[in-house]
Scaffold this active site. Structure first.
Site, mmCIF file in Angstrom:
data_model
loop_
_atom_site.group_PDB
_atom_site.id
_atom_site.type_symbol
_atom_site.label_atom_id
_atom_site.label_comp_id
_atom_site.label_asym_id
_atom_site.label_seq_id
_atom_site.Cartn_x
_atom_site.Cartn_y
_atom_site.Cartn_z
ATOM 1 N N LYS A 1 0.940 -1.428 0.199
ATOM 2 C CA LYS A 1 -0.006 -0.039 0.041
ATOM 3 C C LYS A 1 0.754 1.319 0.064
ATOM 4 O O LYS A 1 0.636 2.159 -0.660
ATOM 5 C CB LYS A 1 -1.075 -0.110 1.437
ATOM 6 C CG LYS A 1 -2.009 -0.952 0.901
ATOM 7 C CD LYS A 1 -2.993 -1.233 2.506
ATOM 8 C CE LYS A 1 -3.727 -2.171 2.203
ATOM 9 N NZ LYS A 1 -4.440 -2.927 3.376
ATOM 10 N N GLN B 1 -4.308 -1.300 9.685
ATOM 11 C CA GLN B 1 -4.437 -2.595 9.229
ATOM 12 C C GLN B 1 -4.962 -3.482 10.043
ATOM 13 O O GLN B 1 -4.427 -3.624 11.223
ATOM 14 C CB GLN B 1 -2.986 -2.884 8.539
ATOM 15 C CG GLN B 1 -2.797 -4.338 7.926
ATOM 16 C CD GLN B 1 -3.474 -4.235 6.613
ATOM 17 O OE1 GLN B 1 -3.303 -3.479 5.752
ATOM 18 N NE2 GLN B 1 -4.278 -5.450 6.007
ATOM 19 N N ASP C 1 -10.981 2.932 3.897
ATOM 20 C CA ASP C 1 -11.368 1.746 3.773
ATOM 21 C C ASP C 1 -13.124 1.648 3.739
ATOM 22 O O ASP C 1 -13.258 0.523 3.426
ATOM 23 C CB ASP C 1 -10.735 0.894 5.110
ATOM 24 C CG ASP C 1 -9.658 -0.067 4.919
ATOM 25 O OD1 ASP C 1 -9.170 -0.266 3.523
ATOM 26 O OD2 ASP C 1 -8.769 -0.267 5.650
#
Ligand code: NAD
Length: 282
Positions: free
Chosen positions: A53, A97, A120
């Protein structure tokens, strides 16, 4: 019949080139897109995801911040970091994460991210906005699937769409996005009776379970679009999807490979969501 391949690697490459151009234009106007990634602990798979990422951000010309915390970090300290990032003007997107260490409440952590920076799309208010048909951020994997479907050119309005797997990060938001696009949606889970019968009705079949090759060619409607979200590591180290590619490609009209299908799109949509966050912030 041999299905056309929906090449996620190529689509991701094209989209990232366009995103890099938009990022350069925003940077020239003093709004360089910024993404902060937080990793707690040493989970090896998470380390790879996070590295990819951050690398994708750098390639697209984004500002990226990597915050690594030890597994022993107190939840209160993680929440404090998230609040600090919420207040930073050069950070437009925040990604924590998952999974987090067992002593942390991941819901509380995600709810602490400002909804306007929740790239997200996992914050409960973003899940609610998606549910009511006015999404702020679309969760990255289902958003990437919608781009692949767009690429196929197959009309979604009125189509029978079947989604297998009902997780909060893939299956449920996928069903919502397909519904919003006008499809008639069936959402299957581990309790579904006669999964094959549902699959055989599908003009569009999205599979997100995590069971190697569970969907075979005999379960597919001729000409259907097959999107394989699953990523499974086989004993020989190779990756495979939830769809048995060899038998499915003989029946389907379009199919995504694994690897090279949905996977490359997920990070691309994270960049896209960060760009959208910048544009909304200006
Ligand atoms: P999850 O374990 O959270 O959810 C799996 C879902 O599948 C559950 O809703 C469960 O009810 C359902 N299920 C289990 N067995 C079933 C069966 N026999 N029939 C029908 N439904 C069944 O998984 P997830 O996080 O949604 O991920 C699913 C897969 O997608 C995994 O392989 C994961 O690695 C992969 N994934 C890929 C990407 C990507 O970028 N390509 C992103 C996220 C997840």
């Amino acid at each position: 019949m041999t299905a056309q391949i929906l090449d996620g690697a190529q689509l991701a490459k094209d989209m990232r080139a366009a995103i890099a151009q938009q990022a350069a234009a925003l940077t020239a106007r003093g709004h360089k897109p910024g993404l902060a990634v937080v990793l707690v602990g040493e989970d090896p798979a998470s380390q790879v995801y996070v590295r990819n990422k951050v690398a994708a951000c750098e390639q697209a010309g984004f500002h990226s911040e990597m915050h690594r915390l030890p597994a022993s970090t107190r939840e209160a300290d993680l929440l404090e970091l998230v609040r600090t990032l919420n207040d930073k003007p050069d950070v437009h997107g925040i990604l924590v994460q998952l999974p987090l260490p067992a002593h942390m409440d991941s819901h509380r952590v995600i709810e602490t991210i400002s909804p306007e920076k929740d790239v997200d799309g996992f914050h409960i208010s973003n899940a609610g906005l998606l549910m009511t048909g006015t999404p702020l951020f679309r969760p990255c994997t289902p958003y990437g699937v919608m781009k692949l479907l767009e690429k196929s050119g197959v009309p979604l309005r009125g189509a029978e769409a079947v989604v297998i797997g009902a997780s909060n990060i893939v299956g449920k938001p996928q069903a919502m996005l397909l519904l919003q696009a006008g499809a008639t949606v069936t959402l299957c889970n581990s309790k579904t009776r006669d999964l094959a019968a549902h699959c055989r009705r599908a003009d569009i079949l999205v599979v997100a379970v995590g069971r190697p090759r569970m969907i075979t060619g005999d379960m597919i409607k001729p000409g259907a679009v097959i999107i394989d979200v699953g990523i499974n590591r086989l004993p020989d180290g190779k990756l495979c999807g939830d769809v048995d590619f060899d038998s499915a490609k003989e029946v389907a009209g379009f199919i995504t490979p694994v690897p090279g299908g949905v996977g490359p799109m997920t990070i691309t949509m994270l960049l896209q969501n960060t760009l959208e966050a910048v544009e909304r912030s200006i």
